[in-house]
Enzyme design. Sequence first.
Site, PDB file in Angstrom:
ATOM      1  N   SER A  47     -18.546   9.616 -15.089  1.00  0.00           N
ATOM      2  CA  SER A  47     -19.120   9.299 -13.774  1.00  0.00           C
ATOM      3  C   SER A  47     -18.018   8.921 -12.798  1.00  0.00           C
ATOM      4  O   SER A  47     -18.257   8.815 -11.597  1.00  0.00           O
ATOM      5  CB  SER A  47     -20.138   8.154 -13.896  1.00  0.00           C
ATOM      6  OG  SER A  47     -19.602   7.072 -14.634  1.00  0.00           O
ATOM      7  N   LYS A 115     -16.356   8.732 -26.177  1.00  0.00           N
ATOM      8  CA  LYS A 115     -17.778   9.104 -26.129  1.00  0.00           C
ATOM      9  C   LYS A 115     -17.859  10.595 -25.874  1.00  0.00           C
ATOM     10  O   LYS A 115     -17.064  11.135 -25.102  1.00  0.00           O
ATOM     11  CB  LYS A 115     -18.510   8.341 -25.009  1.00  0.00           C
ATOM     12  CG  LYS A 115     -19.960   8.799 -24.817  1.00  0.00           C
ATOM     13  CD  LYS A 115     -20.726   7.890 -23.899  1.00  0.00           C
ATOM     14  CE  LYS A 115     -20.641   8.234 -22.434  1.00  0.00           C
ATOM     15  NZ  LYS A 115     -21.068   9.605 -22.077  1.00  0.00           N
ATOM     16  N   GLU A 184     -29.828   8.271 -22.672  1.00  0.00           N
ATOM     17  CA  GLU A 184     -29.959   8.304 -21.211  1.00  0.00           C
ATOM     18  C   GLU A 184     -31.267   8.962 -20.782  1.00  0.00           C
ATOM     19  O   GLU A 184     -31.605  10.053 -21.261  1.00  0.00           O
ATOM     20  CB  GLU A 184     -28.761   9.061 -20.603  1.00  0.00           C
ATOM     21  CG  GLU A 184     -28.815   9.104 -19.077  1.00  0.00           C
ATOM     22  CD  GLU A 184     -27.513   9.532 -18.418  1.00  0.00           C
ATOM     23  OE1 GLU A 184     -26.492   9.707 -19.125  1.00  0.00           O
ATOM     24  OE2 GLU A 184     -27.523   9.695 -17.186  1.00  0.00           O
TER      25      GLU A 184
HETATM   26  O1  KIV Z   1     -20.297   8.678 -17.336  1.00  0.00           O
HETATM   27  C1  KIV Z   1     -20.999   7.675 -17.473  1.00  0.00           C
HETATM   28  O2  KIV Z   1     -20.922   6.693 -16.711  1.00  0.00           O
HETATM   29  C2  KIV Z   1     -21.953   7.680 -18.575  1.00  0.00           C
HETATM   30  C3  KIV Z   1     -22.998   6.625 -18.554  1.00  0.00           C
HETATM   31  C4  KIV Z   1     -24.057   7.046 -17.610  1.00  0.00           C
HETATM   32  C5  KIV Z   1     -23.518   6.347 -19.899  1.00  0.00           C
HETATM   33  O3  KIV Z   1     -21.918   8.525 -19.393  1.00  0.00           O
END
Ligand code: KIV
Length: 268
Positions: A47, A115, A184
């Site tokens: 993000s 992640k 999500e």
């Molecule tokens: O990129 C991000 O901030 C995320 C969150 C929405 C979990 O993947």
Amino acid sequence: MSTPKWTADRIKALKGTGRFACLTAYDFTTARWVDEAGLPLVLVGDSLASAMLGFATTLPVTMDQMLHHVAAVARGVASALVVADMPFMSYQVSTEQALANAGRFVKEAGADAVKLEGGAFRADTVRALVQNGIPVLGHIGLTPQSLRQMGGYKVQGRKHEDADRLVADAQALQAAGAFAIVVECVPGDLGRALTEAVSVPTIGIGAGPGCDGQVLVTHDLLGLSGQRVPSFAKRYAELGEQMKQAFLAYKAEVEAGDFPAAEHTYKT
Ligand code: KIV
């Protein structure tokens, strides 16, 4: 006294002990404040693309951009687990590519974990990373890197068969060694069912109160995202408006000759 460093195993052990809060951060200063607030996990999300770089989606953000920001966050954090989000097409091509790029986050930027998005079909990649010493946070439900395939940012798992598939995805990620799973944009009852279906923590964003943890994009929580805030996010401050007021006050004082005053001026 500083809090001991959070590890992936300690996050995993939070399952069943109560709820915990996580946030995103993309820079040294914000990471330091999140860490001082005692949150156990800080996510350098892709993000970054929209929150910091002004892109409309997460798709354009690159490995080099992510590495730059993950390193800044890692420098700001003493205790929290720093999780680097693997950007679009940095892990999808092959397991070798995923290992090489995840390794860069740990080796060059100081991340504690990575992640990546995807369910059962991503299990082999997750397993390879974990077996090679890199803790993995899974991510299912709305996976924004599949925006084009999903046809938009939509709530996932409303149909029975989709909900069943998500439960199987969560269990496959757990079996592959993920230490926790981001969920999500799913209905609240599915968020709860997913939490009950696995023995690792679920970390919800738009997945209701039934998850073990919650994560928000810090810019949404602080009121820095303008009007483009998803309905599941809560604004705990209006820093954007406060920044604007401070800039206006500064501008007015400079124009009126009130700043700098005597106390801001060096004497000879
Ligand atoms: O990129 C991000 O901030 C995320 C969150 C929405 C979990 O993947």
